[in-house]
Structures are given as structure tokens and as C-alpha cells.
Design a protein around this motif. Structure first.
Motif, PDB file in Angstrom:
ATOM      1  N   ALA A 473      47.464  42.312  98.273  1.00 45.10           N
ATOM      2  CA  ALA A 473      48.436  41.621  97.418  1.00 45.10           C
ATOM      3  C   ALA A 473      49.689  42.492  97.361  1.00 45.10           C
ATOM      4  CB  ALA A 473      47.859  41.384  96.025  1.00 45.10           C
ATOM      5  N   THR A 474      50.660  42.051  96.596  1.00 50.83           N
ATOM      6  CA  THR A 474      51.887  42.841  96.426  1.00 50.83           C
ATOM      7  C   THR A 474      52.067  43.182  94.957  1.00 50.83           C
ATOM      8  OG1 THR A 474      52.974  41.812  98.328  1.00 50.83           O
ATOM      9  CG2 THR A 474      54.390  42.877  96.707  1.00 50.83           C
ATOM     10  N   GLN A 475      52.150  44.474  94.658  1.00 47.16           N
ATOM     11  CA  GLN A 475      52.353  44.902  93.277  1.00 47.16           C
ATOM     12  C   GLN A 475      53.722  44.433  92.782  1.00 47.16           C
ATOM     13  OE1 GLN A 475      51.407  49.012  92.207  1.00 47.16           O
ATOM     14  NE2 GLN A 475      53.376  49.161  91.143  1.00 47.16           N
ATOM     15  N   THR A 476      53.753  43.960  91.546  1.00 49.96           N
ATOM     16  CA  THR A 476      55.004  43.500  90.928  1.00 49.96           C
ATOM     17  C   THR A 476      55.159  44.159  89.570  1.00 49.96           C
ATOM     18  OG1 THR A 476      54.842  41.357  92.045  1.00 49.96           O
ATOM     19  CG2 THR A 476      56.324  41.496  90.140  1.00 49.96           C
ATOM     20  N   ASN A 477      56.331  44.723  89.330  1.00 50.00           N
ATOM     21  CA  ASN A 477      56.637  45.401  88.071  1.00 50.00           C
ATOM     22  C   ASN A 477      57.688  44.618  87.291  1.00 50.00           C
ATOM     23  OD1 ASN A 477      55.407  47.447  89.796  1.00 50.00           O
ATOM     24  ND2 ASN A 477      56.045  48.933  88.248  1.00 50.00           N
ATOM     25  N   VAL A 478      57.502  44.549  85.973  1.00 49.91           N
ATOM     26  CA  VAL A 478      58.491  43.973  85.061  1.00 49.91           C
ATOM     27  C   VAL A 478      58.692  44.966  83.923  1.00 49.91           C
ATOM     28  CG1 VAL A 478      59.065  42.075  83.496  1.00 49.91           C
ATOM     29  CG2 VAL A 478      57.792  41.613  85.611  1.00 49.91           C
ATOM     30  N   GLU A 479      59.953  45.237  83.572  1.00 48.57           N
ATOM     31  CA  GLU A 479      60.243  46.147  82.459  1.00 48.57           C
ATOM     32  C   GLU A 479      61.442  45.627  81.674  1.00 48.57           C
ATOM     33  OE1 GLU A 479      61.201  50.885  81.482  1.00 48.57           O
ATOM     34  OE2 GLU A 479      60.780  50.240  83.550  1.00 48.57           O
ATOM     35  N   LEU A 480      61.352  45.720  80.364  1.00 47.02           N
ATOM     36  CA  LEU A 480      62.474  45.358  79.504  1.00 47.02           C
ATOM     37  C   LEU A 480      62.569  46.368  78.365  1.00 47.02           C
ATOM     38  CD1 LEU A 480      61.392  42.428  77.204  1.00 47.02           C
ATOM     39  CD2 LEU A 480      59.908  43.221  79.020  1.00 47.02           C
ATOM     40  N   PHE A 481      63.795  46.604  77.909  1.00 46.31           N
ATOM     41  CA  PHE A 481      64.008  47.590  76.848  1.00 46.31           C
ATOM     42  C   PHE A 481      65.241  47.224  76.036  1.00 46.31           C
ATOM     43  CE2 PHE A 481      66.747  49.198  80.223  1.00 46.31           C
ATOM     44  CZ  PHE A 481      67.886  49.581  79.526  1.00 46.31           C
ATOM     45  N   PHE A 500      51.621  43.972  87.692  1.00 50.48           N
ATOM     46  CA  PHE A 500      50.686  42.995  88.248  1.00 50.48           C
ATOM     47  C   PHE A 500      50.211  43.474  89.617  1.00 50.48           C
ATOM     48  CE2 PHE A 500      53.829  40.816  85.598  1.00 50.48           C
ATOM     49  CZ  PHE A 500      53.013  40.148  84.692  1.00 50.48           C
ATOM     50  N   ASN A 501      48.921  43.288  89.894  1.00 53.99           N
ATOM     51  CA  ASN A 501      48.332  43.722  91.165  1.00 53.99           C
ATOM     52  C   ASN A 501      48.632  45.196  91.459  1.00 53.99           C
ATOM     53  OD1 ASN A 501      47.412  41.037  91.679  1.00 53.99           O
ATOM     54  ND2 ASN A 501      49.437  40.540  92.544  1.00 53.99           N
ATOM     55  N   PRO A 502      48.291  46.102  90.540  1.00 55.73           N
ATOM     56  CA  PRO A 502      48.593  47.523  90.763  1.00 55.73           C
ATOM     57  C   PRO A 502      48.020  48.023  92.085  1.00 55.73           C
ATOM     58  CG  PRO A 502      47.811  47.171  88.529  1.00 55.73           C
ATOM     59  CD  PRO A 502      47.587  45.881  89.253  1.00 55.73           C
TER      60      PRO A 502
END
Length: 522
Positions: A473-481, A500-502
Motif C-alpha cells: 500500500a502507500t503510506q499517507t500522512n495528514v497533519e493540521l495545527f 494511514f497504512n504506516p
């Protein structure tokens, strides 16, 4: 008025301190608020026009009738006394008339009290300056610092890695709440006013972020700081003892170029900048969103950098080189690498050279709301050769919203060995060939000055490693601040990220990380 007398005047008069001493005047009549009916007017006029010893202010006033202006007048008189003493000391006493000397005596008698107070205050000021010079840290060095303290909590399940035979193996459980801290002390030294010798000391509590805790595998993929460690806080892992974080010297070459030489330096201080995603203390915490992992696979080491803003215009050219093992004269075998002997030194593994071309035109307010940067990197990490390109973009549509992002692509090849042998922890079983063709990207929106000047909110999404040979799979990162400035020296930033999908593995549970970051600067 001489420069010394001007400084004395500013110390004596709180109103005068707001004025900037202007050009010398040639006639007392130019000092509009000195009344011709005052007997001192004629005396002042004679001294100014004969010896040019008093300076006026930009608004051509002298404030001669105000109570404090007697002190200011005394400062001017003192300047004329100094000027005439200089003339006499130079053997030019015949240039000073007896009438002028008589006028000076009379003025001295009239303003004796003010002159005495003036000289007393000047003596006190001299004493304070002498004490300050004796006790100051350095005449060439300034100290500034930064402290980051975070509390981080996570909700996560299993964290698996691919084994060489293609099965999943990993740890399960939740990461505990942690406190992570880092302290930086910067000694900024300048010898000419235009150069900078930066010496940085840094330490922390050795805290590790969630991905460190869940994934104890060896970091074979050293270059991909954005893959295995995509959720690693950029300020984590600093040890308890102070270490040398930076030792570099920056200096100008000509009008538009600047060169850096460093025994301990980081290329992301000079390359891959972005106004909205570039600093772990004020924006995103995690490495994926701070820098392009394919453009800066090594980043830290000994080396050099140059930046040239061509004719001060919209185009800039930058280049940098670092070697991570520049202090090692011999070859070595990487303990966790199947790639065998690693050649080290200033021009050996691990090294990287990066070139960047920027286009950033200024608007009518002398700002650069739009910037695009084209990048190329040639590197070697654990006998893996990197040839990668990148794009870095930022565009502030207006004062309230901006778009930013980066994209990377290229080739990673192993020297004479199958890539699956070089990277057994990550490569799918049965994968063939001796190279990878990875891609990476991230993009987001920033909202400067949201609810308060100096604040900023932002959200970004990205994928650190897109490659079919790595994982299923492909790891996907989301970050908000949202960064909220409590004062000019303290900010508090709530931060939330999802992974997601680490490790490019669909068998891994989504990782959720909440962080409260407090930053102190001084």
C-alpha cells in the motif's frame, strides 16, 4: 553640534531623543524657535557662523525657551568649547578672536549650572558604558535560544514490517503519552557586521515520537527520513548531553552572493525553504512536511553552500554539499547493512550534492507572494545511489490564505546488488531489479494571522514514498495545527496527525497522534 554633543543632548532631553540629528546649519536664524530678542541669540549666531560647531534638527528648531532646552543649549555650548579648544590645541589660537573668547566666558557663566549637570550626567553615562563593556559577554557575539516542550498522546494498533519472505511481523499495542523537549543555544558571532559564525549547542530529554516507539526496526533506509520516520517529530531524539548542532561560517561574496562553510551544518538551512512548511518550532512538526525527503536524503554533515540572488532580481541559484561521515578517514562496514563496506570521508558515503533554481518575483509591496523552486540531488547513502529531482511551491493568494507543497521523483539504485538484498526490511519478496523509482509529494493550505496577528493555522496531506516494490500500500500522512502566540517569546500549538497504512503496509492500523507544543524563544 558635534556627534558627542548630540548624544549628550539626547540623554538630557526625552523629547530630543525622538529626533535624529540632521545636517549642520550655517546660521542661527535657521533654528526657528530661538528668539532674536534673547541675548544668547547673538552669541550663538556668532559661534555657529564662525566655527560651525552646533548642529540643527531636521525641523530646524532649537526649543530655546523650554525649560529643558537650557540643557540642550548647554550641550551646544559645550560642543563649541570643545571645538575652540581643538583649534587652540592645534596652534591656531590666532584664529579665535578675543571677542569670541569673551562671549564664551559670559555664556559659561550664564549656563554654569547646566554645564555642570551636563558633565555630571555624561560622566555617569561614561561610567555605565565602561561597566557594560567590562561585564558584557562579548563585543562580537550575541546569544539567543529556543526551548520546545511537547506533550504527545497516540491511539494506534499494530505496526508491521515486511519480512524478506513477504510475511508481516511487528509490534502491537498503544504508545504511551510522552513529554519531549529540546533546548537550543545559538552563539551568533559577527566580525564585520555582514558575516556570521553560528555555533549551536542543543540537548533534550531523549524523547521519541510515536513511530519511533512502535517501529524499532533498523533505519536501513536512512535517506528516507520522510518514509519510516515520516511521523517522527523533527525536535525529538535530542539526547541529555549538549551536542554541537551547528558550526558554520556565512559570509558575503560580492553584492548578491553568500557562501557558507561548515564542519557541522544542515542543507535545509539553505535549500528547500518554504514560508509555510519549513520550521518545526512554528509550523509542522513532522519531517515529511518540513522538507522533501528525496531532495535532502543526507542533509546533515560537513560541507558548503552558496546562494546567489542574480542582480537582486526574481531568480536565485543555490547549491550545497554535505558529507555525513566527513570526520572518518577510513572505510567501515555498516552494522545493519547487507551492502558491505562503506567508503567514508569528505567525498565518501554518505554524501549529497543539491542544486536549486528559484523564481520568486516581488510585488508592489516588495514581498514575494509566489515562489517556485526546481531542484536536483545526487547522493549516496549506504552504497545506494540517488538521482532525484523535485519541485517546491508556495503561493500566498492574499494576506489570509496560501497554498504550498512539494513533489519529488527519481531513481535509487544499488551498486551491483539486487535492491531487495540492500533493503530487505522494505522491499517486497520476489522483487527484482537493482533500483527503485520512488515518488513523494505533499500539499496544504496555510492561514496566516488567523484570529490574531502572528498566529497561523495549516493543514497538509502527503505520501512519503510511492513505489510498488515497497509494501502493499502507500503510506499517507495528514497533519493540521494552529499556532497561537501568547507573547512575542511564547507560542502554543495544538497539533493533530493521522498516518494511514504506516510503512506502506495495509496490515498496519491507522496511527493518530495529538500533540501540544509550547515554544519559548529568548
Amino acid at each position: 553640534m558635534s556627534a558627542n554633543a548630540s548624544a549628550q543632548s539626547q540623554q538630557l532631553n526625552s523629547v530630543a531623543t525622538q529626533d535624529v540629528i540632521g545636517q549642520n546649519v550655517t546660521s542661527v536664524s535657521q533654528l526657528s524657535d530661538v528668539r532674536p530678542t534673547d541675548w544668547a541669540f547673538t552669541a550663538l549666531q556668532s559661534l555657529v557662523e564662525r566655527y560651525g560647531c552646533i548642529a540643527g534638527y531636521p525641523d530646524r528648531t532649537f526649543r530655546g525657551k523650554q525649560a529643558t532646552s537650557r540643557y540642550e543649549f548647554a550641550a551646544g555650548l559645550n560642543a563649541c568649547l570643545d571645538k575652540i579648544n581643538e583649534i587652540i590645541s592645534a596652534g591656531l589660537a590666532d584664529k579665535v578672536s578675543k571677542e569670541d573668547l569673551a562671549t564664551l566666558r559670559k555664556l559659561q557663566e550664564e549656563f554654569a549650572a547646566e554645564l555642570a549637570t551636563l558633565r555630571g550626567r555624561v560622566d555617569a553615562l561614561d561610567a555605565k558604558v565602561t561597566k557594560l563593556e567590562a561585564q558584557q559577554f562579548s563585543t562580537t557575539t550575541k546569544l539567543d535560544g529556543q526551548v520546545i516542550v511537547t506533550v504527545s498522546a497516540s491511539g494506534s494498533g499494530t505496526d508491521n514490517l515486511l519480512t524478506p519472505n513477504g510475511t508481516l511481523s511487528g509490534n502491537s499495542g498503544k504508545a504511551n503519552t510522552t513529554v519531549i523537549s529540546r533546548v537550543r543555544l545559538n552563539l551568533n558571532t559577527s566580525f564585520t557586521g555582514e558575516d556570521l559564525l553560528l555555533t549551536r549547542l542543543e540537548a533534550g530529554n531523549g524523547g521519541a515520537s510515536v513511530s519511533n516507539s512502535l517501529d524499532a526496526a533498523n533505519n536501513i533506509f536512512r535517506g528516507f527520513t520522510g518514509f519510516k520516520n515520516s511521523s517522527v517529530f523533527d525536535y525529538s531524539e535530542a539526547g541529555n548531553n549538549f551536542t554541537l548542532g551547528r558550526l558554520r561560517y556565512d559570509f558575503p561574496v560580492g553584492k548578491d552572493a553568500r557562501v557558507t562553510l561548515g564542519a557541522v551544518m544542515s542543507l535545509n538551512d539553505h535549500l528547500d525553504h518554504n514560508s509555510f512548511a519549513n520550521d518545526e518550532s512554528v509550523d509542522f512538526s513532522t519531517r515529511l512536511f518540513i522538507n522533501n525527503p528525496l531532495i535532502l536524503p543526507v542533509n546533515d554533515g560537513a560541507g558548503a553552500a552558496i546562494a546567489w540572488n542574480i542582480n537582486g532580481g526574481a531568480f536565485s541559484v543555490r547549491a550545497g554539499y554535505v558529507a555525513a561521515n566527513a570526520n572518518s578517514p577510513t572505510s567501515s562496514v555498516a552494522a545493519a547493512s547487507p551492502n558491505g563496506r562503506i567508503n567514508q570521508g569528505l567525498f565518501g558515503d554518505s554524501y549529497q550534492g543539491t542544486f536549486e533554481l528559484e523564481f520568486a518575483p516581488k510585488n508592489g509591496e516588495d514581498e514575494k507572494p509566489f515562489a517556485v523552486r526546481l531542484q536536483y540531488t545526487r547522493a549516496s547513502v549506504n552504497n545506494l545511489d540517488y538521482n532525484t529531482g523535485g519541485l517546491n511551491l508556495e503561493w500566498a493568494f492574499n494576506k489570509a490564505i496560501a497554498l504550498f507543497g512539494h513533489y519529488g521523483f527519481g531513481n535509487i539504485s544499488n551498486r551491483g546488488t539486487a535492491i531487495a538484498t540492500a533493503l530487505p526490511t522494505y522491499i517486497n519478496a520476489g522483487a527484482t531489479g537493482d533500483s527503485l523509482s520512488p515518488q513523494t509529494w505533499s500539499t496544504g493550505f496555510a492561514f496566516p494571522d488567523l484570529f490574531k496577528e502572528g498566529a497561523m493555522a495549516a493543514i497538509a496531506v502527503g505520501q512519503p514514498l510511492i513505489e510498488s516494490k515497497v509494501g502493499n500500500a502507500t503510506q499517507t500522512n495528514v497533519e493540521l495545527f494552529y499556532r497561537f502566540p501568547v507573547s512575542s517569546n511564547i507560542s502554543i500549538t495544538p497539533d493533530l496527525q493521522f498516518i494511514f497504512n504506516p510503512n506502506n503496509n495495509s496490515g498496519n492500523s491507522t496511527i493518530t497522534v495529538g500533540t501540544l507544543r509550547t515554544v519559548f524563544t529568548f
